[in-house]
Design a protein around this motif. Sequence first.
Motif, PDB file in Angstrom:
ATOM      1  N   LEU A   1       0.830  -1.206   0.000  1.00 45.84           N
ATOM      2  CA  LEU A   1       0.000   0.000   0.000  1.00 45.84           C
ATOM      3  C   LEU A   1       0.861   1.252   0.000  1.00 45.84           C
ATOM      4  N   LEU A   2       1.936   1.236   0.782  1.00 47.32           N
ATOM      5  CA  LEU A   2       2.818   2.399   0.816  1.00 47.32           C
ATOM      6  C   LEU A   2       3.451   2.650  -0.555  1.00 47.32           C
ATOM      7  N   GLN A   3       3.816   1.544  -1.242  1.00 46.77           N
ATOM      8  CA  GLN A   3       4.399   1.708  -2.581  1.00 46.77           C
ATOM      9  C   GLN A   3       3.362   2.269  -3.562  1.00 46.77           C
ATOM     10  N   GLN A   4       2.118   1.790  -3.423  1.00 47.91           N
ATOM     11  CA  GLN A   4       1.054   2.322  -4.275  1.00 47.91           C
ATOM     12  C   GLN A   4       0.828   3.814  -4.003  1.00 47.91           C
ATOM     13  N   MET A   5       0.917   4.196  -2.738  1.00 46.17           N
ATOM     14  CA  MET A   5       0.768   5.608  -2.396  1.00 46.17           C
ATOM     15  C   MET A   5       1.892   6.444  -2.993  1.00 46.17           C
ATOM     16  N   VAL A   6       3.104   5.882  -2.947  1.00 43.84           N
ATOM     17  CA  VAL A   6       4.235   6.598  -3.547  1.00 43.84           C
ATOM     18  C   VAL A   6       4.004   6.787  -5.044  1.00 43.84           C
ATOM     19  N   ASN A   7       3.496   5.746  -5.698  1.00 41.83           N
ATOM     20  CA  ASN A   7       3.206   5.856  -7.132  1.00 41.83           C
ATOM     21  C   ASN A   7       2.131   6.920  -7.394  1.00 41.83           C
ATOM     22  N   ILE A   8       1.109   6.944  -6.539  1.00 41.98           N
ATOM     23  CA  ILE A   8       0.065   7.957  -6.677  1.00 41.98           C
ATOM     24  C   ILE A   8       0.664   9.353  -6.500  1.00 41.98           C
ATOM     25  N   LEU A   9       1.539   9.497  -5.532  1.00 43.46           N
ATOM     26  CA  LEU A   9       2.128  10.812  -5.263  1.00 43.46           C
ATOM     27  C   LEU A   9       3.049  11.254  -6.396  1.00 43.46           C
ATOM     28  N   LYS A  10       3.732  10.285  -7.024  1.00 47.10           N
ATOM     29  CA  LYS A  10       4.570  10.661  -8.184  1.00 47.10           C
ATOM     30  C   LYS A  10       3.684  11.157  -9.331  1.00 47.10           C
ATOM     31  N   GLY A  11       2.557  10.473  -9.537  1.00 49.64           N
ATOM     32  CA  GLY A  11       1.622  10.959 -10.544  1.00 49.64           C
ATOM     33  C   GLY A  11       1.048  12.315 -10.179  1.00 49.64           C
TER      34      GLY A  11
ATOM     35  N   ASN B   1       9.355  -1.984   8.474  1.00 50.01           N
ATOM     36  CA  ASN B   1       8.143  -1.295   8.914  1.00 50.01           C
ATOM     37  C   ASN B   1       8.448  -0.147   9.875  1.00 50.01           C
ATOM     38  N   SER B   2       9.657   0.320   9.846  1.00 50.30           N
ATOM     39  CA  SER B   2      10.033   1.445  10.690  1.00 50.30           C
ATOM     40  C   SER B   2       9.265   2.686  10.253  1.00 50.30           C
ATOM     41  N   PRO B   3       9.054   3.649  11.156  1.00 51.84           N
ATOM     42  CA  PRO B   3       8.248   4.820  10.823  1.00 51.84           C
ATOM     43  C   PRO B   3       8.900   5.763   9.827  1.00 51.84           C
ATOM     44  N   ALA B   4      10.162   5.550   9.459  1.00 53.90           N
ATOM     45  CA  ALA B   4      10.848   6.483   8.552  1.00 53.90           C
ATOM     46  C   ALA B   4      10.158   6.601   7.191  1.00 53.90           C
ATOM     47  N   PRO B   5       9.808   5.486   6.495  1.00 54.43           N
ATOM     48  CA  PRO B   5       9.126   5.629   5.203  1.00 54.43           C
ATOM     49  C   PRO B   5       7.810   6.388   5.313  1.00 54.43           C
ATOM     50  N   LEU B   6       7.041   6.094   6.368  1.00 57.93           N
ATOM     51  CA  LEU B   6       5.782   6.794   6.562  1.00 57.93           C
ATOM     52  C   LEU B   6       6.006   8.290   6.715  1.00 57.93           C
ATOM     53  N   ALA B   7       7.003   8.667   7.480  1.00 58.65           N
ATOM     54  CA  ALA B   7       7.298  10.087   7.685  1.00 58.65           C
ATOM     55  C   ALA B   7       7.726  10.746   6.372  1.00 58.65           C
ATOM     56  N   GLU B   8       8.542  10.017   5.606  1.00 51.92           N
ATOM     57  CA  GLU B   8       8.994  10.563   4.321  1.00 51.92           C
ATOM     58  C   GLU B   8       7.807  10.801   3.383  1.00 51.92           C
ATOM     59  N   ILE B   9       6.950   9.779   3.326  1.00 53.06           N
ATOM     60  CA  ILE B   9       5.785   9.897   2.447  1.00 53.06           C
ATOM     61  C   ILE B   9       4.868  11.017   2.924  1.00 53.06           C
TER      62      ILE B   9
ATOM     63  N   ASN C   1       5.719  13.754   4.526  1.00 55.40           N
ATOM     64  CA  ASN C   1       6.334  15.051   4.185  1.00 55.40           C
ATOM     65  C   ASN C   1       6.197  15.361   2.697  1.00 55.40           C
ATOM     66  N   PHE C   2       6.356  14.318   1.878  1.00 52.57           N
ATOM     67  CA  PHE C   2       6.221  14.510   0.432  1.00 52.57           C
ATOM     68  C   PHE C   2       4.787  14.916   0.083  1.00 52.57           C
ATOM     69  N   THR C   3       3.833  14.233   0.722  1.00 54.25           N
ATOM     70  CA  THR C   3       2.418  14.560   0.481  1.00 54.25           C
ATOM     71  C   THR C   3       2.122  15.989   0.912  1.00 54.25           C
ATOM     72  N   LEU C   4       2.638  16.377   2.070  1.00 52.20           N
ATOM     73  CA  LEU C   4       2.387  17.719   2.588  1.00 52.20           C
ATOM     74  C   LEU C   4       2.975  18.792   1.675  1.00 52.20           C
ATOM     75  N   SER C   5       4.162  18.525   1.119  1.00 49.26           N
ATOM     76  CA  SER C   5       4.788  19.512   0.228  1.00 49.26           C
ATOM     77  C   SER C   5       3.971  19.695  -1.051  1.00 49.26           C
ATOM     78  N   LEU C   6       3.438  18.595  -1.609  1.00 48.61           N
ATOM     79  CA  LEU C   6       2.599  18.702  -2.800  1.00 48.61           C
ATOM     80  C   LEU C   6       1.299  19.437  -2.495  1.00 48.61           C
ATOM     81  N   TYR C   7       0.722  19.105  -1.362  1.00 50.25           N
ATOM     82  CA  TYR C   7      -0.534  19.735  -0.930  1.00 50.25           C
ATOM     83  C   TYR C   7      -0.328  21.234  -0.754  1.00 50.25           C
ATOM     84  N   THR C   8       0.784  21.611  -0.159  1.00 44.86           N
ATOM     85  CA  THR C   8       1.096  23.030   0.069  1.00 44.86           C
ATOM     86  C   THR C   8       1.286  23.759  -1.256  1.00 44.86           C
ATOM     87  N   LYS C   9       2.034  23.131  -2.166  1.00 43.19           N
ATOM     88  CA  LYS C   9       2.278  23.776  -3.467  1.00 43.19           C
ATOM     89  C   LYS C   9       0.976  23.983  -4.231  1.00 43.19           C
ATOM     90  N   LEU C  10       0.108  22.977  -4.203  1.00 43.27           N
ATOM     91  CA  LEU C  10      -1.153  23.079  -4.931  1.00 43.27           C
ATOM     92  C   LEU C  10      -2.031  24.187  -4.347  1.00 43.27           C
TER      93      LEU C  10
END
Length: 765
Positions: A206-216, A285-293, A295-304
């Motif tokens: 699911l996290l990988q799918q979310m990353v793909n969605i965020l890249k799109g 399953n460490s929280p680092a990938p979740l935090a990265e994702i 932050n990436f989501t928040l940056s896109l949301y802010t830019k939009l």
Amino acid sequence: MAQWQDLLMLDSAHQDRVSQLYEGRLAREIRHCLCTVIESQDWDSAAVDENKANTCLRALLMFLDEQWNRSVQENNILQGPDFRGMKDYLLKQFQDYPLNLAIILSECLKEEKKILASASDQGCNISAVEQKWRQLDNKVNELKKQTLEIKKETKSLEVLNEKLDFIQQSWQTQVEQHVGLAKSHNVVKEECLKQANFITQTKQMLLQQMVNILKGAEEIVATLTDVELPEWKCRQQMACIGSPVDTRLDYLEKWFTTVAEVLQQVREQLQKLQNQKYNSTSASNSPAPLAEIENFTLSLYTKLLSNALVVEKQPVMSSSPQRPLILKTGVRFTATVRFLANLPQFKYLLSVKPVFDKDVEETRTVKGFRCFDLSSGDSKVMDVDTPRGGLVAEFCHMSIKEAAKQEKGKSKGSSEILLHHNRLGVTEELHIIKFVTELQHAGLQCIIEASSLPVVVISSTVQASSAWATVMWCNMVSTSEPRNLSLFLDPPPLTWEQMSPAISWQFLTVGQRGLDEHQLSMIREKVMDDPDDLVHWNKFSKNESAWTWIDGILDLIKKHLVDLWRDGSIMGFVSRDSTKALLQEKPTGTFLLRFSESNKDGAITFSWVEHSNGEPHVHSVQPYTKLELVNMCVPDIIYHYSLRAQKNMTRNPLLYLYPDIPKDAAFGRYYKKTAMSAPRKVVDGYVDRTQIPVSDCPTPPASPPRDNHLTDMMDMEIDRDWNSETSQVFQEIFSELLGFPNCPMSPPQSLFVDSTPVAATENVH
């Protein structure tokens, strides 16, 4: 009928042109309901033959009778079109003047073909744009679909977590109560471990799918903020100076809203994954990938969202709706902002405040740069408008006043000294209005700003013409942000390719018809004298400039010649030499209408050809000014115009509008019917009269041209007096305070310059 059906299939912009074509000339319901019979008649021939015009009118009336009888037989009178009403309309308007109907339909059918051809010519470009938008729309829809799938899978994962947590918590209790279950402990533990590994793998998927969605989403956000939105702003710039481009925000609002919704849902699903009771102990399953994702989501949301606020309607005074971006001190103006990310949670959340010249460097560095304050700069909360349902804040009662001057000697920076000799004229100063709001939502906090296009502030109505030249030049030169508000300290030149469309748009805006290449060619000679084929600001706008002459003609068309300009009766921009060349090969009595080249306030003349002893002689009447056209319109002047020969015998030398249109066919529908046909009245013992323009008959060769300088000066002086500041302020105050239309007051009557107004009377019986 085929032609009308083709028109109905065009986009809204082209259909608007069709509507304007018939407005005030013929009921569009008639064109629609009678399309078959209308397109089957020869209106071109009828336009020059009254008998044929009568025949065509009778055909329409017979068709309406047939349709009325059919609706009666089918008992469909109330549901169907009002055939009886249409027949009454035609009889009332055209029974006595069938030629007028023929002329209208002849011209309208030709213009319809031009509109269809224009739409066909634009087909390739429209298809390319629509194809690009369709591709983007598909990407956005696919992104939304993928996000919904993620939401379902996250819900399923949440259920698995709850089940596993229940088993682990309840199994120990079951073992304690049933000793025999202790032997199964290892089996249950092994099954729980398998379930935990499945959950972990599903979570990573699911996290990988979310990353793909965020890249799109990242690609789409970049397209929206860096391509589509700037292109829309550029179209809006051109629309402000008259370009007939589409500035609707429907697509952008849909895309911004959908992508914002996608990013918001991704953030919600990430939060759910992070808050699940079960967490794997594996390093993956460490929280680092979740935090990265996150932050990436928040940056896109802010830019939009930072780019979602736009000025939908630029600042404009109600007294000059066709010329936005010109503001007069103390006079009300309006502006509208829209938030493109139209999510329900943003309703009533955003409070927008307008700020004049926020962070403008020129206020501190440019010598003499004026400062202004908004008299009504209150914040507006963005609410849903109707019927579109967007998030909008409309500022309806803003005005500006000049701020107090800064104290002299308070700051003598080097920048002020360097620019000491670089002063901007009042109408060359550019200012901006920023609309500012702060967004705090779901951990997101940012300041969002939207800037208006550069505005020009005037204190007197007489500055409006120069201010509009500044607005046009600025928007043709500068199409990107940030704006250079000191542009006119050293204004760059324009090429004729840049300048000519903007000039044509002014005539399209005022008179619903742009300029053709021949008309533009004459104007080009007026504004260009540069060997590098460039138009310079000083040549275009300063002092007795080309723009002063052009704007005087625009005002003339707006006040007195809209119908004639729209239907092509006025050739307008043609020099004296070209006039002579065009007319000398034509039959006696052929004439054309052109604008005066010497009168800077706008005047129109007509030139005609006569033949004597086999030689052509072209004559021109002294140009008619706005003051004279208040008393008698151009069609009536042409109808009544006479030359006075010996023994006071008079004749009208005007027979055919160039190239070969009979005078009455061209202007018949504009003649004042009451003045031509109504019987003369006796009021208080006096016989009613009509002014008729009469000139002394010229004898070949034509008399030398009169010295027009003094006359032009007198006309300009009279017009300047009428358009005085007092009169303009009076109108503005009452149009603003009382909400009345800004109707021009009638100036005092004036005498014809070159012709003697003869009082024509009739016998009283």
